[in-house]
Design a protein around this motif. Sequence first.
Motif, PDB file in Angstrom:
ATOM      1  N   ASP A  42      -6.854 -44.079  61.817  1.00 22.44           N
ATOM      2  CA  ASP A  42      -5.982 -44.791  60.810  1.00 22.44           C
ATOM      3  C   ASP A  42      -7.519 -45.454  60.008  1.00 22.44           C
ATOM      4  N   GLU A  43      -8.573 -45.403  60.526  1.00 15.68           N
ATOM      5  CA  GLU A  43      -9.620 -45.892  59.526  1.00 15.68           C
ATOM      6  C   GLU A  43     -10.599 -44.770  59.088  1.00 15.68           C
ATOM      7  N   PRO A  44     -10.521 -44.197  58.012  1.00 14.53           N
ATOM      8  CA  PRO A  44     -11.428 -43.426  57.638  1.00 14.53           C
ATOM      9  C   PRO A  44     -12.963 -43.693  57.669  1.00 14.53           C
ATOM     10  N   SER A  45     -13.502 -42.517  58.375  1.00 15.61           N
ATOM     11  CA  SER A  45     -14.887 -42.750  58.703  1.00 15.61           C
ATOM     12  C   SER A  45     -15.707 -41.400  58.390  1.00 15.61           C
ATOM     13  N   PHE A  46     -16.963 -41.490  58.346  1.00 12.53           N
ATOM     14  CA  PHE A  46     -17.892 -40.492  58.144  1.00 12.53           C
ATOM     15  C   PHE A  46     -17.623 -39.531  59.344  1.00 12.53           C
ATOM     16  N   ILE A  47     -17.690 -39.961  60.585  1.00 10.16           N
ATOM     17  CA  ILE A  47     -17.276 -39.141  61.801  1.00 10.16           C
ATOM     18  C   ILE A  47     -15.848 -38.528  61.849  1.00 10.16           C
ATOM     19  N   LEU A  48     -14.860 -39.265  61.336  1.00 12.07           N
ATOM     20  CA  LEU A  48     -13.788 -38.581  61.451  1.00 12.07           C
ATOM     21  C   LEU A  48     -13.589 -37.430  60.384  1.00 12.07           C
ATOM     22  N   SER A  49     -14.486 -37.594  59.235  1.00  9.40           N
ATOM     23  CA  SER A  49     -14.158 -36.586  58.156  1.00  9.40           C
ATOM     24  C   SER A  49     -15.118 -35.274  58.548  1.00  9.40           C
ATOM     25  N   SER A  50     -16.088 -35.459  59.366  1.00  8.27           N
ATOM     26  CA  SER A  50     -16.877 -34.522  59.788  1.00  8.27           C
ATOM     27  C   SER A  50     -16.220 -33.688  61.249  1.00  8.27           C
ATOM     28  N   ILE A  51     -15.504 -34.493  62.045  1.00  6.92           N
ATOM     29  CA  ILE A  51     -14.686 -33.794  63.127  1.00  6.92           C
ATOM     30  C   ILE A  51     -13.659 -32.834  62.508  1.00  6.92           C
ATOM     31  N   LEU A  52     -13.099 -33.454  61.548  1.00  5.08           N
ATOM     32  CA  LEU A  52     -12.099 -32.750  60.929  1.00  5.08           C
ATOM     33  C   LEU A  52     -12.524 -31.357  60.051  1.00  5.08           C
ATOM     34  N   ALA A  53     -13.606 -31.376  59.543  1.00  6.60           N
ATOM     35  CA  ALA A  53     -14.482 -30.574  58.646  1.00  6.60           C
ATOM     36  C   ALA A  53     -14.735 -29.347  59.741  1.00  6.60           C
ATOM     37  N   THR A  54     -15.273 -29.764  60.734  1.00  9.69           N
ATOM     38  CA  THR A  54     -15.984 -28.837  61.755  1.00  9.69           C
ATOM     39  C   THR A  54     -14.230 -28.058  62.569  1.00  9.69           C
ATOM     40  N   LYS A  55     -13.564 -28.863  62.794  1.00  9.68           N
ATOM     41  CA  LYS A  55     -12.005 -28.254  63.151  1.00  9.68           C
ATOM     42  C   LYS A  55     -11.523 -27.347  62.422  1.00  9.68           C
ATOM     43  N   GLY A  56     -11.428 -27.677  61.120  1.00 13.45           N
ATOM     44  CA  GLY A  56     -11.221 -26.720  59.971  1.00 13.45           C
ATOM     45  C   GLY A  56     -12.321 -25.264  59.912  1.00 13.45           C
ATOM     46  N   GLY A  57     -13.360 -25.683  60.345  1.00  8.26           N
ATOM     47  CA  GLY A  57     -14.331 -24.357  60.272  1.00  8.26           C
ATOM     48  C   GLY A  57     -13.981 -23.389  61.389  1.00  8.26           C
ATOM     49  N   ILE A  58     -13.756 -24.091  62.584  1.00  8.17           N
ATOM     50  CA  ILE A  58     -13.450 -23.285  63.749  1.00  8.17           C
ATOM     51  C   ILE A  58     -12.282 -22.469  63.602  1.00  8.17           C
ATOM     52  N   TYR A  59     -11.252 -23.230  62.959  1.00 12.93           N
ATOM     53  CA  TYR A  59      -9.925 -22.421  62.780  1.00 12.93           C
ATOM     54  C   TYR A  59     -10.241 -21.012  61.585  1.00 12.93           C
ATOM     55  N   GLN A  60     -10.933 -21.464  60.841  1.00  5.31           N
ATOM     56  CA  GLN A  60     -11.546 -20.385  59.760  1.00  5.31           C
ATOM     57  C   GLN A  60     -12.137 -19.195  60.577  1.00  5.31           C
ATOM     58  N   GLN A  61     -13.251 -19.552  61.275  1.00  7.80           N
ATOM     59  CA  GLN A  61     -13.830 -18.529  62.233  1.00  7.80           C
ATOM     60  C   GLN A  61     -12.695 -17.717  62.921  1.00  7.80           C
ATOM     61  N   LYS A  62     -11.515 -18.413  63.492  1.00  6.82           N
ATOM     62  CA  LYS A  62     -10.683 -17.469  64.145  1.00  6.82           C
ATOM     63  C   LYS A  62      -9.428 -16.972  63.440  1.00  6.82           C
ATOM     64  N   ASP A  63      -9.841 -16.856  61.936  1.00  4.64           N
ATOM     65  CA  ASP A  63      -9.049 -16.432  61.130  1.00  4.64           C
ATOM     66  C   ASP A  63      -7.680 -17.199  60.888  1.00  4.64           C
ATOM     67  N   LYS A  64      -7.383 -18.351  61.199  1.00  2.84           N
ATOM     68  CA  LYS A  64      -6.230 -19.036  61.182  1.00  2.84           C
ATOM     69  C   LYS A  64      -6.408 -19.876  59.987  1.00  2.84           C
TER      70      LYS A  64
END
Length: 135
Positions: free
Chosen positions: A103-125
């Motif tokens: 519930d608190e926007p932070s740099f680490i939160l945005s970094s984690i979400l971006a990496t998670k998105g990248g993992i899904y992208q690599q998996k073609d999801k």
Amino acid sequence: MAKGQNSQKTIQLSKVDSLIQTTDTISVSFDRMKKLVTYAGKMRYTKQSRKLIEKAIKISKESKNPELLANVYYSLGNWYYYNAELDSSMVTIDKAMGFVKKDEPSFILSSILATKGGIYQQKDKVSESIEYTIE
């Protein structure tokens, strides 16, 4: 392994040991952890850089500080990502997410979400990738 590759690996391991010794002189846990994971990133998350991340994990666990733990598991997730271990990356990124206040926007939160998105992208999801990239 070719002779040149073996000597390069030895040089990198020597550099890793030297970097760990250098950070041992830093008294603040967050600063030590940050320096170690920064070095790992600068080494492009090579196999040899894993030793730096392991040292950072040890420091973070001893501190029991959620911010340190989130950062270090995020870095380990990146290490897995750049070493094509996507399933391990996802598990570790999810572990990092467990230490973040969502519930608190932070740099680490945005970094984690971006990496998670990248993992899904690599998996073609694609839809999952978009969901985490824009969250």
